[in-house]
Design an enzyme around this catalytic site. Sequence first.
Site, mmCIF file in Angstrom:
data_model
loop_
_atom_site.group_PDB
_atom_site.id
_atom_site.type_symbol
_atom_site.label_atom_id
_atom_site.label_comp_id
_atom_site.label_asym_id
_atom_site.label_seq_id
_atom_site.Cartn_x
_atom_site.Cartn_y
_atom_site.Cartn_z
ATOM 1 N N TYR A 152 -3.670 -0.212 9.838
ATOM 2 C CA TYR A 152 -3.449 -0.555 8.417
ATOM 3 C C TYR A 152 -2.010 -0.226 8.024
ATOM 4 O O TYR A 152 -1.331 -1.028 7.374
ATOM 5 C CB TYR A 152 -4.454 0.235 7.578
ATOM 6 N N SER A 205 0.848 -1.206 0.000
ATOM 7 C CA SER A 205 0.000 0.000 0.000
ATOM 8 C C SER A 205 0.876 1.246 0.000
ATOM 9 O O SER A 205 2.090 1.163 0.273
ATOM 10 C CB SER A 205 -0.847 -0.030 1.274
HETATM 11 P P1 NAP Z 1 -11.823 -4.956 -1.239
HETATM 12 O O1 NAP Z 1 -12.527 -4.415 -2.424
HETATM 13 O O2 NAP Z 1 -12.271 -4.546 0.095
HETATM 14 O O3 NAP Z 1 -11.729 -6.571 -1.294
HETATM 15 C C1 NAP Z 1 -11.085 -7.252 -0.262
HETATM 16 C C2 NAP Z 1 -11.177 -8.736 -0.481
HETATM 17 O O4 NAP Z 1 -10.542 -9.387 0.624
HETATM 18 C C3 NAP Z 1 -12.591 -9.267 -0.539
HETATM 19 O O5 NAP Z 1 -12.674 -10.266 -1.531
HETATM 20 C C4 NAP Z 1 -12.784 -9.895 0.845
HETATM 21 O O6 NAP Z 1 -13.701 -10.974 0.851
HETATM 22 C C5 NAP Z 1 -11.384 -10.407 1.109
HETATM 23 N N1 NAP Z 1 -11.136 -10.683 2.524
HETATM 24 C C6 NAP Z 1 -11.138 -9.805 3.569
HETATM 25 N N2 NAP Z 1 -10.852 -10.447 4.724
HETATM 26 C C7 NAP Z 1 -10.650 -11.754 4.403
HETATM 27 C C8 NAP Z 1 -10.328 -12.923 5.148
HETATM 28 N N3 NAP Z 1 -10.140 -12.887 6.477
HETATM 29 N N4 NAP Z 1 -10.207 -14.096 4.489
HETATM 30 C C9 NAP Z 1 -10.395 -14.163 3.163
HETATM 31 N N5 NAP Z 1 -10.709 -13.098 2.395
HETATM 32 C C10 NAP Z 1 -10.841 -11.908 3.014
HETATM 33 O O7 NAP Z 1 -10.298 -4.575 -1.354
HETATM 34 P P2 NAP Z 1 -9.435 -4.004 -2.574
HETATM 35 O O8 NAP Z 1 -9.535 -2.543 -2.561
HETATM 36 O O9 NAP Z 1 -9.687 -4.782 -3.816
HETATM 37 O O10 NAP Z 1 -8.007 -4.337 -1.977
HETATM 38 C C11 NAP Z 1 -7.325 -5.565 -2.164
HETATM 39 C C12 NAP Z 1 -5.995 -5.459 -1.464
HETATM 40 O O11 NAP Z 1 -5.280 -4.313 -1.928
HETATM 41 C C13 NAP Z 1 -6.092 -5.279 0.051
HETATM 42 O O12 NAP Z 1 -5.032 -5.926 0.674
HETATM 43 C C14 NAP Z 1 -5.943 -3.767 0.216
HETATM 44 O O13 NAP Z 1 -5.497 -3.414 1.482
HETATM 45 C C15 NAP Z 1 -4.944 -3.464 -0.847
HETATM 46 N N6 NAP Z 1 -4.923 -2.094 -1.327
HETATM 47 C C16 NAP Z 1 -6.052 -1.473 -1.749
HETATM 48 C C17 NAP Z 1 -5.969 -0.173 -2.253
HETATM 49 C C18 NAP Z 1 -7.151 0.583 -2.749
HETATM 50 O O14 NAP Z 1 -7.023 1.807 -2.940
HETATM 51 N N7 NAP Z 1 -8.295 -0.016 -2.973
HETATM 52 C C19 NAP Z 1 -4.751 0.459 -2.311
HETATM 53 C C20 NAP Z 1 -3.612 -0.214 -1.843
HETATM 54 C C21 NAP Z 1 -3.716 -1.483 -1.355
HETATM 55 P P3 NAP Z 1 -15.261 -10.795 1.314
HETATM 56 O O15 NAP Z 1 -15.868 -9.899 0.294
HETATM 57 O O16 NAP Z 1 -15.811 -12.171 1.320
HETATM 58 O O17 NAP Z 1 -15.197 -10.153 2.676
HETATM 59 C C1 GCO Z 2 -7.031 5.194 3.119
HETATM 60 C C2 GCO Z 2 -7.078 4.209 1.987
HETATM 61 C C3 GCO Z 2 -5.727 3.601 1.692
HETATM 62 C C4 GCO Z 2 -5.741 2.862 0.396
HETATM 63 C C5 GCO Z 2 -4.492 2.268 -0.085
HETATM 64 C C6 GCO Z 2 -3.470 3.265 -0.464
HETATM 65 O O1 GCO Z 2 -7.976 5.238 3.902
HETATM 66 O O2 GCO Z 2 -6.063 5.968 3.171
HETATM 67 O O3 GCO Z 2 -8.065 3.255 2.101
HETATM 68 O O4 GCO Z 2 -5.039 3.158 2.727
HETATM 69 O O5 GCO Z 2 -6.761 1.941 0.302
HETATM 70 O O6 GCO Z 2 -3.987 1.225 0.706
HETATM 71 O O7 GCO Z 2 -2.398 2.658 -1.071
#
Ligand code: NAP
Ligand code: GCO
Length: 265
Positions: free
Chosen positions: A158, A145
């Site tokens: 986080y 992240s």
């Molecule tokens: P999301 O839309 O919230 O999806 C998260 C996924 O993780 C869902 O499929 C959820 O399943 C699953 N999950 C959560 N807890 C779990 C558990 N205990 N066991 C198995 N599955 C679990 O998230 P996203 O935005 O696509 O993010 C994916 C990854 O990228 C995460 O690690 C997030 O922190 C990271 N990330 C996101 C962003 C962003 O801006 N979106 C940026 C940087 C990093 P359910 O639906 O069944 O709960």
């Molecule tokens: C926040 C966001 C982030 C992003 C992501 C950034 O509240 O600042 O949710 O943490 O999802 O991980 O890289």
Amino acid sequence: MDNLFSLEGKVALVTGASYGIGFAIASAFAKAGAKIAFNDLSPEKNKMGVEAYKKLGIDAKGYVCDVTKEEQVKEMIDDIIKTYGHLDILVNNAGIIKRIPMTDMSDSDFRQVIDVDLVAPFIVSKAVIPHMIKLGHGKIINICSMMSELGRETVSAYAAAKGGLKMLTRNICSEYGEYNIQCNGIGPGYIATPQTAPLREKQADGSMHPFDSFIRAKTPANRWGNPEDLAGPAVFLASDASNFVNGHILYVDGGILAYIGKQPK
Ligand code: NAP
Ligand code: GCO
């Protein structure tokens, strides 16, 4: 050149991939030739995930499995190996966030975020590494992240987890690189998924949430990322094209980490 990025004959597990970033990465792997297994928590979302892959012509195997539970993870990994014969690529993508000021946050909320975002990648990696050693190769990609590098109000747990995940990535590389296992991270910028939906909600007067202009101003690309923006970098890190890239965090952030911010007019 095409062959360098091919995943033909490979099997990939992407955790938390019925939608969002995981879904985009797994779909890109399938287009590059890999067989796909994925999991999430909710049986309904898992079913929807299988259907969504089917619509793209992808026959993905969905597991309902909590990645924080070692027994469930072991069962899933064993079944994947039994079904496909091998598991070559793991993406630790499942993650949660709780946006709570640190002094208001309970220790159980803090621990839950650490559990899903840091302990679970340890549990799943630990379950696949012995198999990858036997195979003679393996790719592990941890989804980090901006918060692996930066702090911000309300995301202490986080940031602690994602900073830890960056170092777990480097440690897996250090400990298992000699077995031809590459462990790298992807650090997405701000991506439009359900996780960030509360930061993009329309306000009562129809205007965008103030976080939207904050993020655009912080991002040289001047936009939110889409899950598909992660596809190319993930295929690179899963393929032979990255066989000597190890312990690296590839930030895919439209330039956020390079930028000091707009100068005042
Ligand atoms: P999301 O839309 O919230 O999806 C998260 C996924 O993780 C869902 O499929 C959820 O399943 C699953 N999950 C959560 N807890 C779990 C558990 N205990 N066991 C198995 N599955 C679990 O998230 P996203 O935005 O696509 O993010 C994916 C990854 O990228 C995460 O690690 C997030 O922190 C990271 N990330 C996101 C962003 C962003 O801006 N979106 C940026 C940087 C990093 P359910 O639906 O069944 O709960
Ligand atoms: C926040 C966001 C982030 C992003 C992501 C950034 O509240 O600042 O949710 O943490 O999802 O991980 O890289």
